[in-house]
Write a protein that holds these residues in place. Structure first.
Motif, PDB file in Angstrom:
ATOM      1  N   PHE A  40      -2.835  10.391  15.092  1.00  0.00           N
ATOM      2  CA  PHE A  40      -1.882  11.316  15.704  1.00  0.00           C
ATOM      3  C   PHE A  40      -1.358  12.394  14.760  1.00  0.00           C
ATOM      4  O   PHE A  40      -0.514  13.197  15.166  1.00  0.00           O
ATOM      5  CB  PHE A  40      -0.697  10.540  16.287  1.00  0.00           C
ATOM      6  N   GLY A  41      -1.763  12.414  13.526  1.00  0.00           N
ATOM      7  CA  GLY A  41      -1.384  13.482  12.598  1.00  0.00           C
ATOM      8  C   GLY A  41       0.103  13.523  12.294  1.00  0.00           C
ATOM      9  O   GLY A  41       0.670  12.568  11.753  1.00  0.00           O
ATOM     10  N   PRO A  42       0.783  14.663  12.652  1.00  0.00           N
ATOM     11  CA  PRO A  42       2.209  14.820  12.305  1.00  0.00           C
ATOM     12  C   PRO A  42       3.097  13.716  12.888  1.00  0.00           C
ATOM     13  O   PRO A  42       4.041  13.262  12.235  1.00  0.00           O
ATOM     14  CB  PRO A  42       2.589  16.177  12.898  1.00  0.00           C
ATOM     15  N   PHE A  43       2.788  13.274  14.105  1.00  0.00           N
ATOM     16  CA  PHE A  43       3.570  12.161  14.677  1.00  0.00           C
ATOM     17  C   PHE A  43       3.397  10.902  13.841  1.00  0.00           C
ATOM     18  O   PHE A  43       4.331  10.136  13.636  1.00  0.00           O
ATOM     19  CB  PHE A  43       3.144  11.891  16.127  1.00  0.00           C
ATOM     20  N   GLY A  44       2.192  10.689  13.339  1.00  0.00           N
ATOM     21  CA  GLY A  44       1.929   9.530  12.496  1.00  0.00           C
ATOM     22  C   GLY A  44       2.731   9.564  11.208  1.00  0.00           C
ATOM     23  O   GLY A  44       3.205   8.533  10.720  1.00  0.00           O
ATOM     24  N   ILE A  45       2.881  10.755  10.647  1.00  0.00           N
ATOM     25  CA  ILE A  45       3.691  10.898   9.429  1.00  0.00           C
ATOM     26  C   ILE A  45       5.145  10.556   9.736  1.00  0.00           C
ATOM     27  O   ILE A  45       5.801   9.832   8.982  1.00  0.00           O
ATOM     28  CB  ILE A  45       3.555  12.323   8.853  1.00  0.00           C
ATOM     29  N   LEU A  46       5.648  11.058  10.861  1.00  0.00           N
ATOM     30  CA  LEU A  46       7.030  10.758  11.263  1.00  0.00           C
ATOM     31  C   LEU A  46       7.202   9.257  11.498  1.00  0.00           C
ATOM     32  O   LEU A  46       8.173   8.653  11.040  1.00  0.00           O
ATOM     33  CB  LEU A  46       7.383  11.550  12.528  1.00  0.00           C
ATOM     34  N   TRP A  47       6.258   8.639  12.190  1.00  0.00           N
ATOM     35  CA  TRP A  47       6.264   7.193  12.445  1.00  0.00           C
ATOM     36  C   TRP A  47       6.369   6.433  11.125  1.00  0.00           C
ATOM     37  O   TRP A  47       7.183   5.532  10.964  1.00  0.00           O
ATOM     38  CB  TRP A  47       4.986   6.816  13.190  1.00  0.00           C
ATOM     39  N   THR A  48       5.517   6.786  10.193  1.00  0.00           N
ATOM     40  CA  THR A  48       5.459   6.068   8.926  1.00  0.00           C
ATOM     41  C   THR A  48       6.729   6.263   8.120  1.00  0.00           C
ATOM     42  O   THR A  48       7.223   5.316   7.484  1.00  0.00           O
ATOM     43  CB  THR A  48       4.221   6.524   8.127  1.00  0.00           C
ATOM     44  N   LEU A  49       7.307   7.457   8.137  1.00  0.00           N
ATOM     45  CA  LEU A  49       8.561   7.698   7.411  1.00  0.00           C
ATOM     46  C   LEU A  49       9.703   6.858   7.996  1.00  0.00           C
ATOM     47  O   LEU A  49      10.516   6.292   7.251  1.00  0.00           O
ATOM     48  CB  LEU A  49       8.921   9.186   7.440  1.00  0.00           C
ATOM     49  N   PHE A  50       9.773   6.772   9.323  1.00  0.00           N
ATOM     50  CA  PHE A  50      10.792   5.911   9.945  1.00  0.00           C
ATOM     51  C   PHE A  50      10.563   4.446   9.561  1.00  0.00           C
ATOM     52  O   PHE A  50      11.504   3.718   9.271  1.00  0.00           O
ATOM     53  CB  PHE A  50      10.786   6.064  11.471  1.00  0.00           C
ATOM     54  N   ALA A  51       9.305   4.018   9.577  1.00  0.00           N
ATOM     55  CA  ALA A  51       9.001   2.630   9.221  1.00  0.00           C
ATOM     56  C   ALA A  51       9.389   2.345   7.773  1.00  0.00           C
ATOM     57  O   ALA A  51       9.924   1.280   7.458  1.00  0.00           O
ATOM     58  CB  ALA A  51       7.523   2.342   9.453  1.00  0.00           C
ATOM     59  N   VAL A  52       9.151   3.299   6.877  1.00  0.00           N
ATOM     60  CA  VAL A  52       9.529   3.126   5.465  1.00  0.00           C
ATOM     61  C   VAL A  52      11.045   3.026   5.339  1.00  0.00           C
ATOM     62  O   VAL A  52      11.569   2.170   4.607  1.00  0.00           O
ATOM     63  CB  VAL A  52       8.969   4.290   4.613  1.00  0.00           C
ATOM     64  N   ALA A  53      11.774   3.888   6.061  1.00  0.00           N
ATOM     65  CA  ALA A  53      13.242   3.865   5.983  1.00  0.00           C
ATOM     66  C   ALA A  53      13.801   2.539   6.508  1.00  0.00           C
ATOM     67  O   ALA A  53      14.685   1.934   5.886  1.00  0.00           O
ATOM     68  CB  ALA A  53      13.820   5.038   6.775  1.00  0.00           C
ATOM     69  N   ILE A  54      13.291   2.071   7.623  1.00  0.00           N
ATOM     70  CA  ILE A  54      13.779   0.817   8.200  1.00  0.00           C
ATOM     71  C   ILE A  54      13.428  -0.362   7.293  1.00  0.00           C
ATOM     72  O   ILE A  54      14.243  -1.265   7.079  1.00  0.00           O
ATOM     73  CB  ILE A  54      13.212   0.626   9.628  1.00  0.00           C
ATOM     74  N   THR A  55      12.232  -0.330   6.730  1.00  0.00           N
ATOM     75  CA  THR A  55      11.835  -1.399   5.808  1.00  0.00           C
ATOM     76  C   THR A  55      12.735  -1.411   4.581  1.00  0.00           C
ATOM     77  O   THR A  55      13.205  -2.472   4.144  1.00  0.00           O
ATOM     78  CB  THR A  55      10.360  -1.204   5.384  1.00  0.00           C
ATOM     79  N   GLY A  56      12.966  -0.238   4.023  1.00  0.00           N
ATOM     80  CA  GLY A  56      13.844  -0.144   2.851  1.00  0.00           C
ATOM     81  C   GLY A  56      15.244  -0.643   3.151  1.00  0.00           C
ATOM     82  O   GLY A  56      15.850  -1.358   2.332  1.00  0.00           O
ATOM     83  N   MET A  57      15.783  -0.289   4.312  1.00  0.00           N
ATOM     84  CA  MET A  57      17.123  -0.736   4.682  1.00  0.00           C
ATOM     85  C   MET A  57      17.168  -2.263   4.802  1.00  0.00           C
ATOM     86  O   MET A  57      18.093  -2.905   4.308  1.00  0.00           O
ATOM     87  CB  MET A  57      17.543  -0.093   6.004  1.00  0.00           C
ATOM     88  N   ASN A  58      16.172  -2.849   5.439  1.00  0.00           N
ATOM     89  CA  ASN A  58      16.148  -4.309   5.592  1.00  0.00           C
ATOM     90  C   ASN A  58      16.022  -5.022   4.258  1.00  0.00           C
ATOM     91  O   ASN A  58      16.688  -6.032   4.021  1.00  0.00           O
ATOM     92  CB  ASN A  58      15.006  -4.722   6.531  1.00  0.00           C
ATOM     93  N   LEU A  59      15.177  -4.524   3.396  1.00  0.00           N
ATOM     94  CA  LEU A  59      15.017  -5.167   2.092  1.00  0.00           C
ATOM     95  C   LEU A  59      16.265  -4.993   1.238  1.00  0.00           C
ATOM     96  O   LEU A  59      16.640  -5.883   0.465  1.00  0.00           O
ATOM     97  CB  LEU A  59      13.769  -4.624   1.386  1.00  0.00           C
ATOM     98  N   TYR A  60      16.944  -3.839   1.356  1.00  0.00           N
ATOM     99  CA  TYR A  60      18.198  -3.640   0.628  1.00  0.00           C
ATOM    100  C   TYR A  60      19.270  -4.606   1.136  1.00  0.00           C
ATOM    101  O   TYR A  60      20.039  -5.158   0.360  1.00  0.00           O
ATOM    102  CB  TYR A  60      18.672  -2.192   0.767  1.00  0.00           C
ATOM    103  N   GLN A  61      19.309  -4.823   2.453  1.00  0.00           N
ATOM    104  CA  GLN A  61      20.263  -5.784   3.004  1.00  0.00           C
ATOM    105  C   GLN A  61      19.969  -7.191   2.516  1.00  0.00           C
ATOM    106  O   GLN A  61      20.877  -7.983   2.302  1.00  0.00           O
ATOM    107  CB  GLN A  61      20.241  -5.754   4.530  1.00  0.00           C
ATOM    108  N   ALA A  62      18.698  -7.502   2.320  1.00  0.00           N
ATOM    109  CA  ALA A  62      18.330  -8.852   1.895  1.00  0.00           C
ATOM    110  C   ALA A  62      18.554  -9.061   0.403  1.00  0.00           C
ATOM    111  O   ALA A  62      19.042 -10.112  -0.017  1.00  0.00           O
ATOM    112  CB  ALA A  62      16.873  -9.135   2.238  1.00  0.00           C
TER     113      ALA A  62
END
Length: 125
Positions: A40-62
């Motif tokens: 999906f190109g640009p949408f895929g980049i946006l998807w991945t950036l959101f996934a990275v942010a959510i992952t980082g937030m969860n790991l920081y909480q842990a």
């Protein structure tokens, strides 16, 4: 007079929920990198950036030492407990006594069970 006491409570999510969110987040990042970006190109980049942010937030909480957690503000009446008890299970004591008497009259419970339960209901008043 209507006085209320405010109480501030902070909580920290459990480590297991943060780790679980981090693992799921890593899976979504991998899906984003290997499937969504190429497809999906640009949408895929946006998807991945959101996934990275959510992952980082969860790991920081842990695992984050500085993470405190969100605050909850609770307001309580300063008057203490109310004088009339709330009905148990949404049923008033009178209704419970009536139902208990009906059970006894139908001989579904013994007199000892009736007396014991009756005392319990009256004690809760």
């Amino acid at each position: 007079m209507d006085r209320k006491r405010k109480q501030r409570v902070t909580y920290r999510p459990s480590k297991s929920s943060g780790v679980f969110g981090g693992v799921v987040g890593v899976i979504f990042v991998l899906i984003g990198v290997f499937v969504v970006i190429p497809t999906f190109g640009p949408f895929g980049i946006l998807w991945t950036l959101f996934a990275v942010a959510i992952t980082g937030m969860n790991l920081y909480q842990a695992f984050g030492k500085g993470y405190v957690g969100p605050e909850i503000h609770i307001e309580e009446d300063d008057e203490g407990p109310c004088e009339t008890p709330a009905p148990v299970g949404g049923v008033s004591a009178q209704d419970r006594l009536t139902e208990l008497r009906a059970l006894y009259d139908q001989r579904l419970i013994t007199q000892e069970e009736y007396e014991e339960k009756r005392r319990e209901i009256l004690r809760d008043l």
